[in-house]
Design an enzyme around this catalytic site. Structure first.
Site, short mmCIF file in Angstrom:
data_model
loop_
_atom_site.label_atom_id
_atom_site.label_comp_id
_atom_site.label_asym_id
_atom_site.label_seq_id
_atom_site.Cartn_x
_atom_site.Cartn_y
_atom_site.Cartn_z
N LYS A 40 0.26 -1.09 0.11
CA LYS A 40 0.13 0.22 -0.19
C LYS A 40 0.74 1.15 -0.07
O LYS A 40 0.74 2.53 -0.27
CB LYS A 40 -0.90 -0.01 1.29
CG LYS A 40 -1.72 1.43 1.14
CD LYS A 40 -2.83 0.78 2.77
CE LYS A 40 -3.44 2.40 2.68
NZ LYS A 40 -4.41 1.95 3.68
N GLU B 233 10.26 -4.20 4.83
CA GLU B 233 10.04 -6.50 4.47
C GLU B 233 10.28 -5.93 2.80
O GLU B 233 10.45 -6.91 2.72
CB GLU B 233 9.46 -6.92 4.95
CG GLU B 233 9.64 -7.15 6.71
CD GLU B 233 8.68 -5.45 7.67
OE1 GLU B 233 8.88 -5.09 6.79
OE2 GLU B 233 8.19 -6.47 8.35
N GLY C 253 -5.29 -2.21 4.43
CA GLY C 253 -4.40 -2.83 4.22
C GLY C 253 -5.51 -4.76 4.50
O GLY C 253 -5.16 -5.13 3.93
N ARG C 254 -5.39 -4.04 5.68
CA ARG C 254 -6.31 -5.83 6.39
C ARG C 254 -7.69 -5.70 5.54
O ARG C 254 -8.41 -7.24 5.38
CB ARG C 254 -6.09 -5.80 8.19
CG ARG C 254 -7.54 -4.79 8.09
CD ARG C 254 -6.76 -4.46 10.49
NE ARG C 254 -7.34 -3.43 10.54
CZ ARG C 254 -6.91 -2.73 10.80
NH1 ARG C 254 -5.32 -2.21 10.26
NH2 ARG C 254 -7.31 -1.75 11.62
N GLU D 296 -5.41 -6.92 14.65
CA GLU D 296 -4.97 -5.51 13.88
C GLU D 296 -5.85 -4.49 14.23
O GLU D 296 -5.84 -2.61 14.89
CB GLU D 296 -4.24 -5.34 12.60
CG GLU D 296 -3.49 -4.12 12.75
CD GLU D 296 -2.73 -4.55 11.45
OE1 GLU D 296 -1.10 -4.71 11.34
OE2 GLU D 296 -3.17 -4.16 10.17
N HIS E 35 -6.00 -33.15 18.06
CA HIS E 35 -4.67 -33.89 18.25
C HIS E 35 -3.34 -33.23 18.38
O HIS E 35 -2.27 -33.07 19.23
CB HIS E 35 -3.94 -34.84 17.65
CG HIS E 35 -5.33 -35.70 17.02
ND1 HIS E 35 -5.04 -37.04 16.97
CD2 HIS E 35 -5.49 -34.74 15.75
CE1 HIS E 35 -6.25 -37.72 16.58
NE2 HIS E 35 -6.65 -36.04 15.58
N LYS F 285 8.45 -1.02 14.74
CA LYS F 285 9.66 -0.03 13.10
C LYS F 285 10.17 0.78 13.58
O LYS F 285 11.53 0.64 12.78
CB LYS F 285 8.23 -0.20 12.13
CG LYS F 285 7.13 -1.08 11.32
CD LYS F 285 6.05 -0.01 10.81
CE LYS F 285 5.10 -0.99 10.17
NZ LYS F 285 4.06 -0.30 9.41
O1 F6P Z 1 1.55 -3.76 9.94
C1 F6P Z 1 1.29 -2.83 9.91
C2 F6P Z 1 1.18 -2.66 8.00
O2 F6P Z 1 1.04 -1.24 7.84
C3 F6P Z 1 -0.24 -3.78 8.09
O3 F6P Z 1 -2.06 -3.00 8.53
C4 F6P Z 1 -0.40 -3.20 6.65
O4 F6P Z 1 -1.05 -4.32 6.42
C5 F6P Z 1 0.94 -3.83 6.39
O5 F6P Z 1 2.14 -2.94 7.52
C6 F6P Z 1 1.80 -3.68 5.41
O6 F6P Z 1 1.26 -2.12 5.17
P1 F6P Z 1 2.13 -2.00 3.25
O7 F6P Z 1 0.62 -2.72 2.25
O8 F6P Z 1 1.79 -0.16 2.89
O9 F6P Z 1 3.76 -2.51 2.32
#
Ligand code: F6P
Length: 538
Positions: A199, A205, A259-260, A345, A376, A504
């Site tokens: 987003k 990452e 995002g979620r 979240e 199990h 972060k």
């Molecule tokens: O972990 C926080 C967050 O902002 C989530 O809400 C989001 O889904 C994720 O990081 C990934 O963010 P992005 O899509 O901006 O890379």
């Protein structure tokens, strides 16, 4: 007396006198009275710690808390995400509209991007959109994390019977290089397409993995091939351009999509490539069915209202800390992980919408694994542990594979678990069972307490015809709205996620020290000790 006070008093009474086993024995219509349905999806919520009075009080509480009004504001495009001053309009991604943001109907924009990314997906599937050497892609790697990973990852697995010859879709999320290394190890760069899903297009990452993927292509095929082997999904279009991905291969979405909740947007491109545009549209239609249900059904027969009120009932009035989601559907293996983000979240918050501390507990710990595997592993605690854990059981009437008696056994296990949790086994029954097996009176008395199940442990069962795209869309959207209802009852803002920011920030502060620079002055002795232990000096 307020609805909350009445619920507190009522809970005390039930805690003293209510047992599900007795409630079922006394009332042959209990299951029918505590059920709700949408199409072929049945919610049986009769195995909950409720009476007619409970539902009456909970519904009154929802009315007092203004949940319907907040729902209507969401659909109207009001900026209900008040800490970020944004509307919450993922529903606009799966309904025809109109949906207005600042007076502008966004439905046309949504339809345009949807048309573009589904055409791209079908092009990749047919081989019309090909690799730099003109051959069709055999593998697609989605690079993203959190909402840019979990939703599509879950849905691609859930809908794997609908792949119909499409390329294999992989997911890389973790900044741990093991994730991308293991994924790339089996792939031919000449036949691999990367989707960079973010987003913000700044997430550490994702940007790190994207750079590694770029090197993978450049080293094998040369710089000129990058254009053919990458596409991007983001709200930050200038940043995508900086990375070097062409506009024709960039699919946007909007800041009013959390995002979620973004699997319904172009973030779902990996899913669209996996199952094709037609199935993706069926997934959206399932979400839209759940939206209409949530918007129009009276609360008494409204699945998200009922499940949200029950979640609130257990967390706030019974003090239960966890909630298990147990799909008896192996292809929903990633469903609970996705729900963890959707739920935790959203509702892992400690201040109200007004910024004051909340007066009681909020979001529960969500966990789970597919049945029967979980039986199990952790079900022992569900049955005999000291903390009751409300659970959702998800089960299809029809499997995709007609494999002997597999599915009959799966259904029998799911129903048996809900029955066992509800009924339990008394000391007397346990003793009788041991005596019937031929044990002596003394041994039966000694062993029986270990075989007692308290029962009275609540569960919902969601039973559907088969796990097809429409059903998956409906299921997921029902859970999204359930989380909405719970958040509204707690009076919190379910749409921001400031709680993930501090980690972060600190990681960015520590990175230079890990990479050989100086340790920040602010670092505590534990962090210093761990850095000394972990960072190898050349
Ligand atoms: O972990 C926080 C967050 O902002 C989530 O809400 C989001 O889904 C994720 O990081 C990934 O963010 P992005 O899509 O901006 O890379």
């Amino acid at each position: 007396m307020t609805a909350v006070e009445a619920l507190r008093r009522h809970q005390t009474e039930l805690a003293e006198s209510f047992h599900l086993r007795a409630a079922f024995a006394a009332d042959p219509d209990r299951a029918e009275r505590f059920a709700a349905q949408e199409g072929d999806l049945l919610l049986d919520y009769s195995k909950n710690l409720i009476t007619d009075e409970t539902m009456k009080l909970l519904l009154a509480h929802a009315r007092d808390a203004g949940v319907e009004a907040l729902r209507d504001r969401m659909f109207a495009g009001d900026a209900i995400n008040l800490t970020e001053n944004r509307p919450v309009l993922h529903v606009a991604l799966r309904n025809p509209g109109p949906f207005r943001v600042d007076g502008h109907d966004v439905s046309q924009d949504v339809a345009a991007v949807l048309g573009r990314f589904l055409a791209f997906a079908d092009g990749v599937r047919s081989g019309e959109i090909a690799s730099s050497d003109g051959r069709p892609f055999t593998d697609v790697v989605n690079i993203g994390i959190g909402g840019s990973d979990l939703g599509p990852r879950m849905a691609v697995r859930a809908l794997s019977p609908y792949r119909e010859g499409g390329p294999k879709v992989h997911f890389v999320a973790n900044v741990d290089g093991a994730d991308i290394a293991d994924t790339l190890a089996g792939l031919d760069p000449a036949r691999t397409l990367f989707l960079i899903a973010s987003k913000t297009f700044t997430t550490q990452e994702t940007m790190t993995n994207a750079a590694t993927a770029r090197r993978f292509i450049v080293e094998a095929l040369g710089e000129a091939s990058v254009g053919a082997h990458f596409a991007a999904i983001s709200t930050a279009l200038p940043k995508v351009a900086e990375f070097g991905i062409a506009e024709t291969r960039t699919f946007g979405f909007w800041d009013w999509v959390g995002g979620r909740y973004s699997v319904w947007s172009a973030i779902g491109l990996s899913l669209a490539i996996a199952v094709g545009g037609r199935n993706f549209r069926a997934f959206l239609a399932g979400g839209a069915t759940a939206d209409t249900h949530f918007r129009e059904r009276p609360m008494r027969s409204n699945i998200p209202f009922i499940t949200g009120l029950l979640g609130h009932w257990y967390r706030t009035f019974w003090g239960y800390t966890s909630h298990a989601v147990l799909p008896y559907d192996q292809r929903l293996v990633e469903f609970t992980a996705h729900l963890q983000q959707v739920d935790m979240e959203s509702n892992g918050k400690s201040v109200t919408r007004a910024g004051t501390p909340v007066s009681g507990p909020t979001g529960a710990v969500v966990f789970g694994e597919p049945g029967t595997n979980g039986q199990h592993a952790f079900y022992q605690l569900l049955h005999q542990g000291t903390d009751p854990i409300p659970a959702d059981f998800l089960i299809a009437a029809e499997p995709h594979e007609a494999l002997g008696d597999h599915h009959a056994k799966l259904i029998a296990n799911a129903l048996a678990q809900t029955q066992a949790l509800m009924r339990g086994r008394t000391l007397e029954e346990a003793k009788r069972q041991l005596l019937d097996k031929g044990l002596s009176e003394a041994d039966a008395v000694r062993l029986a307490p270990h075989r007692v199940f308290p029962g009275n442990r609540p569960s919902n069962t969601l039973a559907y015809h088969t796990l097809d795209p429409h059903t998956l869309g409906m299921l997921l959207a029902f859970y999204e709205h359930k989380v909405f209802v719970e958040g509204a009852l707690w009076g919190i803002n379910s749409f921001d996620q400031w709680g993930v920011e501090l980690g972060k920030e600190l990681a960015n502060e520590l990175l230079p020290a890990v990479m050989g620079g100086t340790v920040p002055k602010s670092a505590d002795s534990s962090t210093r000790q761990l850095l000394a232990h972990l960072v190898t000096k050349e």
